[in-house]
Design a protein around this motif. Structure first.
Motif, short mmCIF file in Angstrom:
data_model
loop_
_atom_site.label_atom_id
_atom_site.label_comp_id
_atom_site.label_asym_id
_atom_site.label_seq_id
_atom_site.Cartn_x
_atom_site.Cartn_y
_atom_site.Cartn_z
N LEU A 3 0.81 -1.22 0.00
CA LEU A 3 0.00 0.00 0.00
C LEU A 3 0.84 1.27 0.00
O LEU A 3 0.31 2.35 -0.25
N ARG A 4 2.13 1.15 0.25
CA ARG A 4 3.00 2.32 0.19
C ARG A 4 3.08 2.89 -1.23
O ARG A 4 3.43 4.06 -1.41
N TYR A 5 2.73 2.05 -2.21
CA TYR A 5 2.79 2.50 -3.60
C TYR A 5 1.80 3.62 -3.89
O TYR A 5 1.84 4.22 -4.97
N VAL A 6 0.91 3.91 -2.95
CA VAL A 6 -0.02 5.02 -3.17
C VAL A 6 0.74 6.32 -3.41
O VAL A 6 0.30 7.18 -4.18
N ALA A 7 1.92 6.48 -2.76
CA ALA A 7 2.74 7.68 -2.98
C ALA A 7 3.29 7.71 -4.40
O ALA A 7 3.38 8.78 -5.03
N VAL A 8 3.63 6.54 -4.93
CA VAL A 8 4.12 6.46 -6.32
C VAL A 8 2.98 6.73 -7.29
O VAL A 8 3.16 7.38 -8.32
N PHE A 9 1.79 6.23 -6.96
CA PHE A 9 0.63 6.45 -7.82
C PHE A 9 0.30 7.94 -7.95
O PHE A 9 -0.11 8.40 -9.02
N VAL A 10 0.46 8.70 -6.86
CA VAL A 10 0.24 10.14 -6.92
C VAL A 10 1.13 10.75 -7.99
O VAL A 10 0.69 11.54 -8.83
N TRP A 11 2.40 10.39 -7.96
CA TRP A 11 3.38 10.91 -8.90
C TRP A 11 3.05 10.47 -10.33
O TRP A 11 2.94 11.31 -11.24
N VAL A 12 2.87 9.18 -10.54
CA VAL A 12 2.67 8.65 -11.89
C VAL A 12 1.36 9.14 -12.50
O VAL A 12 1.33 9.61 -13.65
N PHE A 13 0.26 9.07 -11.76
CA PHE A 13 -1.03 9.50 -12.29
C PHE A 13 -1.03 11.00 -12.59
O PHE A 13 -1.61 11.44 -13.59
N SER A 14 -0.41 11.78 -11.72
CA SER A 14 -0.36 13.24 -11.94
C SER A 14 0.42 13.57 -13.20
O SER A 14 -0.03 14.37 -14.04
N TRP A 15 1.60 13.00 -13.33
CA TRP A 15 2.43 13.29 -14.51
C TRP A 15 1.77 12.80 -15.79
O TRP A 15 1.74 13.52 -16.79
N LEU A 16 1.24 11.58 -15.77
CA LEU A 16 0.57 11.07 -16.96
C LEU A 16 -0.65 11.92 -17.30
O LEU A 16 -0.91 12.19 -18.48
N GLY A 17 -1.39 12.32 -16.28
CA GLY A 17 -2.57 13.14 -16.52
C GLY A 17 -2.23 14.45 -17.20
O GLY A 17 -2.90 14.87 -18.16
N MET A 18 -1.18 15.12 -16.71
CA MET A 18 -0.77 16.39 -17.29
C MET A 18 -0.25 16.22 -18.71
O MET A 18 -0.68 16.89 -19.65
N PHE A 19 0.72 15.32 -18.87
CA PHE A 19 1.42 15.20 -20.14
C PHE A 19 0.57 14.56 -21.24
O PHE A 19 0.57 15.03 -22.38
#
Length: 220
Positions: A3-19
């Protein structure tokens, strides 16, 4: 799943969403083709208004906002597990962070809707998200430094916070000397959003280094 991957998901989803939203909007002819981090040719909001960019933005950014809220909950638990006895700071971190995350979800939900009410919701959602999330990040790095000292990862967090503050102050100063400053505001928005969403990944690295783990039993 860890469940610690939630921090990674914030990063990945945000960057993918923007780009990806920007790429889709530019490919559809709705925005100029450029590198927005360098030219500020389009705002992040504009990237999520048109064509497929509208759907990509919402599909990735709304979950990113939810992950952000969960991330702040885990941050509070992490500080507690590491022996941080400053309950007031931990509660402030949680409240401010979750409010910022909820404001982001509000902004992403109503992006693309027309009307004064929706425009106001988006505007205040953006302001609250950036402002409250930045304050939560300051609190987290303050408590992390108190617990672990000036390690490389803690210094990286400090550097991200300093960068966002310095660029924000520079933007405010340049607006007095530049007439058409819309591109500069968009440029700063891209930089700040990129740094803001990368910060949780550094937290994830700290979680791993300190042996912090989250499971469903602990959440119960």
């Amino acid at each position: 799943m860890d469940l610690r991957y939630v921090a990674v998901f914030v990063w990945v989803f945000s960057w993918l969403g923007m780009f990806l939203a920007y790429a889709a909007s530019a490919a559809g002819g709705h925005l100029d083709v450029c590198i927005p981090h360098l030219s500020g040719c389009a705002s992040i909001s504009a990237s999520g208004r048109y064509g497929w960019g509208y759907f990509i933005f919402k599909a990735l950014m709304i979950p990113a906002g939810v992950f952000f809220a969960v991330y702040w909950m885990f941050c509070e638990r992490w500080l507690h597990a590491c022996g941080d006895g400053r309950v007031g700071w931990r509660r402030a971190l949680l409240v401010v962070g979750v409010i910022g995350s909820a404001s982001f979800v509000l902004y992403a939900t109503f992006l693309g809707h027309e009307g004064d009410l929706y425009r106001a919701l988006r505007r205040y959602g953006t302001i609250v998200f950036f402002g409250f999330t930045y304050v939560a990040q300051l609190i987290l790095v303050y408590r992390a430094q108190a617990l672990f000292g000036k390690t490389v990862l803690v210094r990286t967090k400090v550097a991200l916070c300093v960068f966002m503050l310095a660029e924000g102050l520079a933007l405010e100063a340049f607006t007095y000397f530049i007439d058409n400053d819309a591109w500069l505001e968009s440029l700063t928005e891209w930089h700040a959003a990129t740094a803001l969403s990368f910060y949780p990944f550094v937290t994830y690295l700290l979680w791993r280094k300190t042996g912090f783990a989250v499971d469903f039993k602990r959440l119960a």
